[in-house]
Design a protein around this motif. Sequence first.
Motif, PDB file in Angstrom:
ATOM      1  N   LEU A  56      -9.722  -0.694   1.946  1.00 31.67           N
ATOM      2  CA  LEU A  56     -10.898   0.589   1.319  1.00 31.67           C
ATOM      3  C   LEU A  56     -11.342  -0.552   0.126  1.00 31.67           C
ATOM      4  N   PRO A  57     -13.582  -0.625   0.042  1.00 31.98           N
ATOM      5  CA  PRO A  57     -13.381  -1.376  -0.693  1.00 31.98           C
ATOM      6  C   PRO A  57     -12.657  -1.329  -2.296  1.00 31.98           C
ATOM      7  N   GLY A  58     -12.751  -2.108  -3.269  1.00 32.41           N
ATOM      8  CA  GLY A  58     -12.475  -2.007  -4.322  1.00 32.41           C
ATOM      9  C   GLY A  58     -12.716  -0.975  -5.755  1.00 32.41           C
ATOM     10  N   HIS A  59     -12.404   0.448  -5.384  1.00 30.71           N
ATOM     11  CA  HIS A  59     -12.434   0.743  -6.432  1.00 30.71           C
ATOM     12  C   HIS A  59     -11.489   1.430  -7.211  1.00 30.71           C
ATOM     13  N   ARG A  60     -11.470   2.561  -8.041  1.00 31.41           N
ATOM     14  CA  ARG A  60     -10.363   3.069  -8.729  1.00 31.41           C
ATOM     15  C   ARG A  60     -10.016   4.191  -7.051  1.00 31.41           C
ATOM     16  N   LEU A  61     -10.322   4.847  -6.859  1.00 28.17           N
ATOM     17  CA  LEU A  61     -10.804   6.079  -5.788  1.00 28.17           C
ATOM     18  C   LEU A  61      -9.241   5.026  -4.556  1.00 28.17           C
ATOM     19  N   ARG A  62     -10.045   4.482  -3.992  1.00 29.87           N
ATOM     20  CA  ARG A  62      -9.207   3.247  -3.023  1.00 29.87           C
ATOM     21  C   ARG A  62      -7.707   3.168  -3.352  1.00 29.87           C
ATOM     22  N   LEU A  63      -6.827   3.681  -4.975  1.00 30.18           N
ATOM     23  CA  LEU A  63      -5.485   3.384  -5.346  1.00 30.18           C
ATOM     24  C   LEU A  63      -5.224   4.213  -5.046  1.00 30.18           C
ATOM     25  N   VAL A  64      -6.771   5.713  -6.148  1.00 28.38           N
ATOM     26  CA  VAL A  64      -5.494   6.959  -5.967  1.00 28.38           C
ATOM     27  C   VAL A  64      -5.489   7.305  -4.433  1.00 28.38           C
ATOM     28  N   ILE A  65      -5.945   6.755  -3.179  1.00 30.01           N
ATOM     29  CA  ILE A  65      -5.625   7.471  -1.824  1.00 30.01           C
ATOM     30  C   ILE A  65      -4.825   7.315  -1.666  1.00 30.01           C
ATOM     31  N   ALA A  66      -4.266   5.496  -1.506  1.00 27.33           N
ATOM     32  CA  ALA A  66      -3.392   4.698  -1.336  1.00 27.33           C
ATOM     33  C   ALA A  66      -2.083   5.760  -1.868  1.00 27.33           C
ATOM     34  N   VAL A  67      -2.010   5.493  -3.056  1.00 29.81           N
ATOM     35  CA  VAL A  67      -0.641   6.117  -4.034  1.00 29.81           C
ATOM     36  C   VAL A  67      -0.518   7.449  -3.637  1.00 29.81           C
ATOM     37  N   SER A  68      -1.337   8.052  -3.037  1.00 37.04           N
ATOM     38  CA  SER A  68      -1.220   9.509  -2.788  1.00 37.04           C
ATOM     39  C   SER A  68      -0.532   9.050  -1.243  1.00 37.04           C
ATOM     40  N   LEU A  69      -1.207   8.524  -0.181  1.00 36.08           N
ATOM     41  CA  LEU A  69      -0.526   8.392   0.832  1.00 36.08           C
ATOM     42  C   LEU A  69       1.242   7.939   1.196  1.00 36.08           C
ATOM     43  N   PHE A  70       1.468   6.612  -0.227  1.00 35.37           N
ATOM     44  CA  PHE A  70       2.832   6.659  -0.283  1.00 35.37           C
ATOM     45  C   PHE A  70       3.638   7.581  -0.441  1.00 35.37           C
ATOM     46  N   ALA A  71       3.124   8.323  -1.668  1.00 37.73           N
ATOM     47  CA  ALA A  71       3.959   9.728  -2.342  1.00 37.73           C
ATOM     48  C   ALA A  71       4.400  10.335  -1.216  1.00 37.73           C
ATOM     49  N   LEU A  72       3.228  10.530  -0.354  1.00 38.67           N
ATOM     50  CA  LEU A  72       3.045  11.870   0.635  1.00 38.67           C
ATOM     51  C   LEU A  72       4.451  11.939   1.600  1.00 38.67           C
ATOM     52  N   GLY A  73       4.196  10.425   1.876  1.00 43.03           N
ATOM     53  CA  GLY A  73       4.973   9.815   3.228  1.00 43.03           C
ATOM     54  C   GLY A  73       6.748   9.887   2.550  1.00 43.03           C
ATOM     55  N   ALA A  74       7.006   9.450   1.550  1.00 44.83           N
ATOM     56  CA  ALA A  74       8.128   9.344   0.715  1.00 44.83           C
ATOM     57  C   ALA A  74       8.430  11.465   1.043  1.00 44.83           C
ATOM     58  N   LEU A  75       7.279  12.095   0.228  1.00 46.81           N
ATOM     59  CA  LEU A  75       8.359  13.633  -0.095  1.00 46.81           C
ATOM     60  C   LEU A  75       8.270  14.016   2.064  1.00 46.81           C
ATOM     61  N   VAL A  76       7.701  13.506   2.945  1.00 39.74           N
ATOM     62  CA  VAL A  76       8.195  14.261   3.966  1.00 39.74           C
ATOM     63  C   VAL A  76       8.566  13.980   4.751  1.00 39.74           C
ATOM     64  N   ALA A  77       9.043  12.295   4.156  1.00 36.21           N
ATOM     65  CA  ALA A  77      10.403  12.098   4.944  1.00 36.21           C
ATOM     66  C   ALA A  77      11.654  12.849   3.913  1.00 36.21           C
ATOM     67  N   LEU A  78      11.778  12.542   2.876  1.00 38.74           N
ATOM     68  CA  LEU A  78      12.518  13.860   2.113  1.00 38.74           C
ATOM     69  C   LEU A  78      13.018  15.262   3.148  1.00 38.74           C
ATOM     70  N   ARG A  79      11.215  15.324   2.958  1.00 40.10           N
ATOM     71  CA  ARG A  79      11.303  17.019   3.218  1.00 40.10           C
ATOM     72  C   ARG A  79      11.764  17.467   4.966  1.00 40.10           C
TER      73      ARG A  79
END
Length: 123
Positions: A56-79
């Motif tokens: 994704l082109p380099g702007h702040r939303l890219r970081l927010v979406i990427a970190v959110s997906l990482f966190a959601l992946g971790a949450l789904v694994a634990l759940r």
Amino acid sequence: MSVWAMIRRWFDPAEVRSEGTTPDYRFSLANERTFLAWLRTALALVGGGLAVAQFLPGHRLRLVIAVSLFALGALVALRGVDHWSRSERAMRLGEALPPSRFPAILALVITLGATALLIATLV
């Protein structure tokens, strides 16, 4: 049940088998397949986070979406592991399977994330 007892049950098969009676193996295997589906979903979310972070082109939303997906992946694994453990225990005790709102919440969060990704891509 304490958090530590819950986590101990995830890693100790003897703990799960210490209660109730052994259910029909088909149900235990179906429960395990469901757990593996949760893990595949978690891996897909983490992979999506890596793709967003990379392409994704380099702007702040890219970081927010990427970190959110990482966190959601971790949450789904634990759940997933928690749901497997609670379902196995319920089957062994002859109780109703534990209800869960998590799939509906996950679908909503993924929809919101996909919308944010669409906006980020178009902007």
